[in-house]
Design a protein around this motif. Structure first.
Motif, short mmCIF file in Angstrom:
data_model
loop_
_atom_site.label_atom_id
_atom_site.label_comp_id
_atom_site.label_asym_id
_atom_site.label_seq_id
_atom_site.Cartn_x
_atom_site.Cartn_y
_atom_site.Cartn_z
N CYS A 189 54.14 45.78 -51.57
CA CYS A 189 54.48 47.18 -51.39
C CYS A 189 54.95 47.70 -52.74
CB CYS A 189 55.56 47.35 -50.34
SG CYS A 189 56.23 49.02 -50.21
N TRP B 41 58.68 55.63 -46.18
CA TRP B 41 57.79 54.68 -45.51
C TRP B 41 56.41 54.69 -46.16
CZ3 TRP B 41 59.26 51.64 -41.32
CH2 TRP B 41 60.53 51.90 -40.81
N TYR C 104 54.47 47.83 -42.19
CA TYR C 104 54.97 48.95 -43.00
C TYR C 104 56.13 48.48 -43.87
CZ TYR C 104 52.60 51.81 -39.45
OH TYR C 104 51.67 52.36 -38.61
N GLN D 13 52.18 53.74 -45.72
CA GLN D 13 51.18 54.12 -44.73
C GLN D 13 50.79 52.96 -43.83
OE1 GLN D 13 50.46 53.19 -47.74
NE2 GLN D 13 48.73 51.79 -47.47
N GLY D 14 51.16 51.77 -44.21
CA GLY D 14 50.88 50.59 -43.40
C GLY D 14 49.63 49.85 -43.84
#
Length: 124
Positions: A22, A114, A95, A116-117
């Motif tokens: 991430c 957050w 996520y 977007q997954g």
């Protein structure tokens, strides 16, 4: 506005491994507590793991403890989730989330940003 972009998802057989990443931009990543959550089809999003701003403290959901490892590289503005011994029940969209106050809780509320997954599918 902080942006979080997950990557590394895919299809893997039971017992296999994946590493999710991430990457954060437009913020002070090194101050943020970071978390990973997941949402399986037809279910609510749930907590997976979290890490403190320094990386010195980690916290895991019982279902993944001993199989998953969360880590971070503040120089690269990136948090990772190493997933080993994957099971079919780990199938979900994963996520990442950032808490500006440096928290690392299991509730979604305190997280400010957050991604977007990324889809993880564990299947033979």
């Amino acid at each position: 506005q902080v942006q979080l972009v997950e990557s590394g998802g895919g299809l893997v057989q039971p017992g296999g491994s994946l590493r999710l990443s991430c990457a954060a931009s437009n913020g002070t990543f090194s101050r943020y507590g970071m978390g990973w959550f997941r949402q399986a089809p037809g279910k609510e999003r749930v907590f997976v793991a979290a890490i403190s701003w320094s990386g010195g403290t980690t916290y895991y959901a019982y279902s993944v403890k001993g199989r998953f490892t969360i880590s971070r590289d503040n120089a690269k503005n990136t948090v990772y989730l190493q997933m080993n011994s994957l099971k079919t029940e780990d199938t979900a969209v994963y996520y990442c989330a950032a808490d500006e106050d440096g928290g690392m809780g299991s509730d979604e509320g305190p997280y400010d940003y957050w991604g977007q997954g990324t889809q993880v599918t564990v299947s033979s």
